[in-house]
Write an enzyme that holds these catalytic residues in place. Structure first.
Site, PDB file in Angstrom:
ATOM      1  N   CYS A 153       0.866  -1.333  -0.041  1.00  0.00           N
ATOM      2  CA  CYS A 153       0.141   0.011   0.096  1.00  0.00           C
ATOM      3  C   CYS A 153       0.857   1.375   0.006  1.00  0.00           C
ATOM      4  O   CYS A 153       1.317   1.678  -0.972  1.00  0.00           O
ATOM      5  CB  CYS A 153      -0.874  -0.166   1.274  1.00  0.00           C
ATOM      6  SG  CYS A 153      -2.294   1.054   1.102  1.00  0.00           S
ATOM      7  N   HIS A 165      -3.849  -5.472   1.515  1.00  0.00           N
ATOM      8  CA  HIS A 165      -3.377  -5.889   3.024  1.00  0.00           C
ATOM      9  C   HIS A 165      -3.687  -7.259   3.311  1.00  0.00           C
ATOM     10  O   HIS A 165      -4.754  -7.925   2.665  1.00  0.00           O
ATOM     11  CB  HIS A 165      -3.975  -4.699   3.875  1.00  0.00           C
ATOM     12  CG  HIS A 165      -3.788  -3.553   3.847  1.00  0.00           C
ATOM     13  ND1 HIS A 165      -2.522  -3.190   4.428  1.00  0.00           N
ATOM     14  CD2 HIS A 165      -4.168  -2.356   3.281  1.00  0.00           C
ATOM     15  CE1 HIS A 165      -2.058  -1.900   3.909  1.00  0.00           C
ATOM     16  NE2 HIS A 165      -3.223  -1.249   3.433  1.00  0.00           N
TER      17      HIS A 165
END
Length: 466
Positions: free
Chosen positions: A331, A420
């Site tokens: 991310c 994630h």
């Protein structure tokens, strides 16, 4: 408000007293007894967040507590989430979505807008569940914050909860903390406290002597539990284990621990694996001895990148990448590894030049992407989630897709993904270990966490008051 049982509320004398873990334990204990139970925390401050099935954002702690309660995580359980992205600024998440207007308001001016949303969420939970277990935040004795309180005694008074006050006895001064906190409360608030809880106790309980009797004589409130210092492998609410260093004979993975690092609980599968040593890196050093480098998510990729450049850690990462060993960016880490970060809406720290290790350009969008993802990869299923403002595009033909199109890319030994929770999946854990030449002994981490919750409940059943 009506409910099938009076809410139980856990407050703490200090931050990190153990409120979150106690709520988690109670939720699993009651759920195992067949009670329909749900957690609630009006306002949480943490960059460790989770995404519900309907794509809404809540604190990681409340998500875990919902799993402990054997119920579906919901934004009702955490209607307000504060995500720090600067020293004096936090992004405000209301009912799972960013509220830019409230985010830019002064702290004390927010209550009139937020408090009705807190009451609505709490009442909805009370109508749906038999028992609500509420977590406070910080300490209810913060006199300077009481006027704007929406998470501690204001909540307790609104639902007339049975309140239990927790103190971290491992820090020392526990009885003074309990007495002082109680003394700072108004009389109507003191009447709600049903018991004191000593937490993180080590040693012989007999050494406490008559201290608990002394405290009850002062306050009229009994000490109802003495919980032991309990080691677990559950996600932390907002902290991270520091202090580990490179170890000979282990698989050493460097985790770049820049400011505003987020969702660090997703690396628990590495932290608690015996043959892996995950080392948080905060200062410039020679990374060549490490087997891999991970750049985690960040609530402010621009400031995290600036930190790397100011400390010259950026040069250490670039030098490590030149060795051909694995570099993984998740991310915000993906954005930092790229060529550039564009910030047209001034959401973070302005336009930045990235590390340039992968030919990507990221633009921070006003709308945040939040959703769960189930992806087929290597003949297996990955359960993951997204939570980001960034939209990244490929700049050259040197970049290939990694895991899933538009969510991850690789260039030589540099791998990156917006997903994630990858390490919770045994197939990804084993892929990672294969890259570093280690044992591919990954497990389903979500099942492991569920077993840890049962162990926690057993501990509380032995030492708690329920």
């Amino acid at each position: 408000m009506s409910t099938k049982a009076k809410p139980i509320m856990i407050l703490g004398c200090t931050s990190d007293a153990g409120k979150s873990l106690v709520v988690t334990a109670i939720c699993r204990l009651l759920a195992n007894r067949g009670v329909q139970v749900a957690p609630f925390k009006a306002q949480n401050m943490s960059n460790n967040a989770a995404i519900t099935k309907d794509g809404l954002e809540i604190g990681r702690a409340q998500y875990l507590q919902a799993l402990a309660a054997k119920t579906t995580p919901s934004v009702l359980m955490n209607p307000v989430l504060l995500k720090p992205s600067a020293d004096t600024f936090s992004q405000v998440i209301i009912n799972g979505k960013v509220d830019h207007e409230i985010s830019n308001m002064p702290w004390m001016a927010r209550k009139k807008l937020i408090w009705p949303k807190v009451l609505t969420a709490l009442e909805s939970l009370q109508n749906e569940y038999e028992q609500i277990v509420i977590e406070g935040a910080g300490s209810p004795a913060e006199i300077n914050l009481r006027d704007g309180d929406i998470v501690n005694m204001s909540v307790a008074l609104a639902c007339q909860a049975d309140v239990y006050l927790v103190s971290d006895i491992d820090r020392g001064g526990s009885f003074a903390h309990l007495l002082g906190t109680w003394a700072c409360l108004a009389e109507e608030e003191q009447k709600l406290i049903k018991g004191f809880v000593l937490n993180k106790f080590r040693g012989d309980p007999n050494l406490l002597g008559n201290a608990m009797q002394w405290l009850e004589e002062k306050t009229g409130i009994p000490t109802v539990a003495n919980l032991p210092y309990y080691r677990h492998q559950l996600p932390e609410e907002d902290s991270f284990r520091l202090g580990t260093t490179w170890q000979r004979g282990a698989i050493n993975v460097a985790l770049i621990y820049y400011p505003y690092a987020s969702n660090l609980d997703e690396f628990d599968a590495l932290i608690y694996q015996e043959d892996v040593n995950l080392v948080p890196i905060q200062h410039v050093q020679d990374l060549s001895l490490f087997d891999a480098v991970i750049l985690p998510g960040s609530k402010n990729s621009g400031k995290s990148l600036a930190f790397l450049q100011q400390t010259q850690l950026d040069q250490g990462i670039i030098a490590f990448a030149a060795t051909g060993k694995l570099v993984l960016g998740i991310c915000g880490g993906l954005q930092v590894l790229g060529k550039e970060i564009k910030d047209p809406f001034a959401l973070e720290d302005g336009d930045k030049n990235g590390l340039g290790l992968i030919d990507l350009s990221t633009t921070l969008a006003h709308q945040k992407e939040t959703q769960q993802n189930i992806i087929k990869w290597k003949n297996n299923t990955l359960e993951t989630y997204q939570i980001h403002h960034g939209e990244s595009v490929v700049l050259t033909d040197n970049v290939e897709v990694f895991i899933d199109k538009n969510m991850g890319w690789k260039q030589n030994n540099i791998h990156s993904s917006y997903l994630h929770g990858l390490f919770d999946n045994a197939v990804f854990y084993n892929w990672f270990m294969q890259q570093v030449g280690a044992a591919q002994n990954g497990i389903n981490w979500k099942k492991h966490v569920d077993q840890e919750l049962d162990k926690l409940a057993d501990m509380f059943a032995q030492h708690g008051w329920l």
